[in-house]
Design a protein around this motif. Structure first.
Motif, PDB file in Angstrom:
ATOM      1  N   GLN A  67       0.820  -1.218   0.000  1.00 22.49           N
ATOM      2  CA  GLN A  67       0.000   0.000   0.000  1.00 22.49           C
ATOM      3  C   GLN A  67       0.852   1.266   0.000  1.00 22.49           C
ATOM      4  O   GLN A  67       0.333   2.362  -0.157  1.00 22.49           O
ATOM      5  N   MET A  68       2.152   1.094   0.227  1.00 25.53           N
ATOM      6  CA  MET A  68       3.109   2.199   0.309  1.00 25.53           C
ATOM      7  C   MET A  68       2.674   3.229   1.349  1.00 25.53           C
ATOM      8  O   MET A  68       2.583   4.426   1.093  1.00 25.53           O
ATOM      9  N   ARG A  69       2.380   2.706   2.560  1.00 21.27           N
ATOM     10  CA  ARG A  69       1.989   3.601   3.647  1.00 21.27           C
ATOM     11  C   ARG A  69       2.389   2.983   4.984  1.00 21.27           C
ATOM     12  O   ARG A  69       2.626   1.787   5.097  1.00 21.27           O
ATOM     13  N   TYR A  70       2.426   3.836   6.005  1.00 19.99           N
ATOM     14  CA  TYR A  70       2.797   3.418   7.350  1.00 19.99           C
ATOM     15  C   TYR A  70       1.551   3.057   8.161  1.00 19.99           C
ATOM     16  O   TYR A  70       0.452   3.526   7.883  1.00 19.99           O
ATOM     17  N   SER A  71       1.764   2.223   9.164  1.00 23.65           N
ATOM     18  CA  SER A  71       0.715   1.946  10.148  1.00 23.65           C
ATOM     19  C   SER A  71       1.400   1.776  11.499  1.00 23.65           C
ATOM     20  O   SER A  71       2.607   1.545  11.567  1.00 23.65           O
ATOM     21  N   SER A  72       0.611   1.924  12.556  1.00 26.87           N
ATOM     22  CA  SER A  72       1.165   1.793  13.910  1.00 26.87           C
ATOM     23  C   SER A  72       0.398   0.763  14.709  1.00 26.87           C
ATOM     24  O   SER A  72      -0.819   0.651  14.591  1.00 26.87           O
ATOM     25  N   THR A  73       1.129   0.017  15.525  1.00 29.80           N
ATOM     26  CA  THR A  73       0.528  -0.860  16.515  1.00 29.80           C
ATOM     27  C   THR A  73       0.765  -0.215  17.867  1.00 29.80           C
ATOM     28  O   THR A  73       1.908   0.090  18.220  1.00 29.80           O
ATOM     29  N   LEU A  74      -0.327   0.045  18.584  1.00 26.11           N
ATOM     30  CA  LEU A  74      -0.227   0.698  19.885  1.00 26.11           C
ATOM     31  C   LEU A  74      -0.677  -0.255  20.976  1.00 26.11           C
ATOM     32  O   LEU A  74      -1.552  -1.092  20.754  1.00 26.11           O
ATOM     33  N   THR A  75      -0.075  -0.124  22.154  1.00 24.44           N
ATOM     34  CA  THR A  75      -0.470  -0.958  23.280  1.00 24.44           C
ATOM     35  C   THR A  75      -0.816  -0.093  24.478  1.00 24.44           C
ATOM     36  O   THR A  75      -0.202   0.961  24.707  1.00 24.44           O
ATOM     37  N   THR A  76      -1.828  -0.546  25.214  1.00 25.65           N
ATOM     38  CA  THR A  76      -2.156   0.028  26.514  1.00 25.65           C
ATOM     39  C   THR A  76      -1.915  -1.099  27.519  1.00 25.65           C
ATOM     40  O   THR A  76      -1.429  -2.167  27.162  1.00 25.65           O
ATOM     41  N   GLU A  77      -2.293  -0.895  28.754  1.00 23.91           N
ATOM     42  CA  GLU A  77      -2.111  -1.961  29.748  1.00 23.91           C
ATOM     43  C   GLU A  77      -3.043  -3.136  29.469  1.00 23.91           C
ATOM     44  O   GLU A  77      -2.806  -4.244  29.934  1.00 23.91           O
ATOM     45  N   GLU A  78      -4.121  -2.900  28.701  1.00 27.29           N
ATOM     46  CA  GLU A  78      -5.112  -3.952  28.489  1.00 27.29           C
ATOM     47  C   GLU A  78      -5.194  -4.477  27.067  1.00 27.29           C
ATOM     48  O   GLU A  78      -5.513  -5.641  26.858  1.00 27.29           O
ATOM     49  N   ILE A  79      -4.950  -3.630  26.068  1.00 31.83           N
ATOM     50  CA  ILE A  79      -5.182  -4.068  24.688  1.00 31.83           C
ATOM     51  C   ILE A  79      -4.056  -3.624  23.750  1.00 31.83           C
ATOM     52  O   ILE A  79      -3.232  -2.783  24.095  1.00 31.83           O
ATOM     53  N   GLU A  80      -4.102  -4.219  22.559  1.00 31.00           N
ATOM     54  CA  GLU A  80      -3.246  -3.808  21.444  1.00 31.00           C
ATOM     55  C   GLU A  80      -4.189  -3.424  20.309  1.00 31.00           C
ATOM     56  O   GLU A  80      -5.148  -4.128  20.033  1.00 31.00           O
ATOM     57  N   PHE A  81      -3.945  -2.284  19.672  1.00 34.04           N
ATOM     58  CA  PHE A  81      -4.790  -1.852  18.573  1.00 34.04           C
ATOM     59  C   PHE A  81      -3.941  -1.153  17.515  1.00 34.04           C
ATOM     60  O   PHE A  81      -2.730  -1.002  17.677  1.00 34.04           O
ATOM     61  N   HIS A  82      -4.584  -0.763  16.414  1.00 32.72           N
ATOM     62  CA  HIS A  82      -3.837  -0.256  15.264  1.00 32.72           C
ATOM     63  C   HIS A  82      -4.373   1.085  14.776  1.00 32.72           C
ATOM     64  O   HIS A  82      -5.572   1.353  14.866  1.00 32.72           O
ATOM     65  N   VAL A  83      -3.467   1.892  14.257  1.00 34.36           N
ATOM     66  CA  VAL A  83      -3.824   3.145  13.580  1.00 34.36           C
ATOM     67  C   VAL A  83      -3.181   3.089  12.209  1.00 34.36           C
ATOM     68  O   VAL A  83      -2.005   2.743  12.074  1.00 34.36           O
ATOM     69  N   ARG A  84      -3.973   3.391  11.192  1.00 35.34           N
ATOM     70  CA  ARG A  84      -3.455   3.358   9.810  1.00 35.34           C
ATOM     71  C   ARG A  84      -4.085   4.476   8.998  1.00 35.34           C
ATOM     72  O   ARG A  84      -5.057   5.086   9.428  1.00 35.34           O
ATOM     73  N   VAL A  85      -3.542   4.683   7.828  1.00 32.80           N
ATOM     74  CA  VAL A  85      -4.100   5.669   6.898  1.00 32.80           C
ATOM     75  C   VAL A  85      -5.146   4.949   6.047  1.00 32.80           C
ATOM     76  O   VAL A  85      -4.870   3.904   5.463  1.00 32.80           O
ATOM     77  N   ASN A  86      -6.365   5.519   5.986  1.00 26.87           N
ATOM     78  CA  ASN A  86      -7.406   4.885   5.172  1.00 26.87           C
ATOM     79  C   ASN A  86      -7.319   5.361   3.722  1.00 26.87           C
ATOM     80  O   ASN A  86      -6.425   6.129   3.354  1.00 26.87           O
TER      81      ASN A  86
END
Length: 198
Positions: A49-68
């Motif tokens: 896709q030629m784009r960045y994404s992030s995996t983020l963690t909190t004390e309880e979960i892991e989730f993702h932020v990406r460019v739509n």
């Protein structure tokens, strides 16, 4: 050397690109979720896709932020929260009948990551995209009590009003497949036999 760095950048992105995206995600999180404490972030580059994404963690979960596709940031925070919450409920049900067993709940990606997901029962659209994986420590397909064990877990799932496509794994092998619409058609342990796969 220039060709090698160009190839590397094409496949994995650039250090400054990752840094810039990380800063962009941090600002996005502060703006959208000011009360969420992120304790870790890793940035990946999706070369297809030629784009960045992030995996983020909190004390309880892991989730993702990406460019739509519109070029703006989006996340799966609420879906990940729901997945984690229901995984804990399901794991507790499984451990009541198999101490070494485990469970996992997953809603596959949908176009809706609204906070309302956490405040209502699963809609038919989400049910169709939901998967419930039940991992049992023993192969109980030939055991008379085996189907009864599956049935007890299934009854617990129904009582918690959790719907989804269910797969029972016995010693890591998928053996029972029950669609979310078929859950309501099971009234006895014997009914599970038709969903057994060899």
């Amino acid at each position: 050397m220039i060709i090698t760095f160009t190839t590397y950048s094409y496949l994995f992105g650039t250090p400054w690109g990752k840094h810039a995206f990380s800063n962009q995600v941090t600002k996005y999180m502060v703006s959208k979720y000011p009360d969420v404490k992120v304790i870790g972030q890793s940035v990946q580059y999706e070369f297809k896709q030629m784009r960045y994404s992030s995996t983020l963690t909190t004390e309880e979960i892991e989730f993702h932020v990406r460019v739509n596709n519109n070029g703006t940031l989006e996340d799966d925070y609420y879906l990940s929260t729901l997945n984690t919450k229901l995984t804990k409920v399901l794991t507790s049900l499984v451990k009541n009948v198999d101490q070494e067993g485990n469970a996992r709940f997953i809603i596959e990606e949908t176009n809706n990551d609204d906070k309302a997901i956490l405040q209502s029962e699963l809609t038919p659209v989400l049910q169709a995209h939901s998967k419930i994986f039940i991992y049992l420590s023993k192969d109980i397909t030939n055991d008379e009590n085996g189907l009864q064990t599956c049935y007890k877990i299934l009854e617990g799932i129904k009582s918690k009003k959790i719907d989804g496509n269910i797969v029972f794994f016995f010693q890591k092998l998928p053996k029972v497949f029950i669609g979310y619409k078929q859950m309501q058609e099971i009234y006895t342990a014997e009914d599970i036999k038709k969903y057994l796969k060899n």
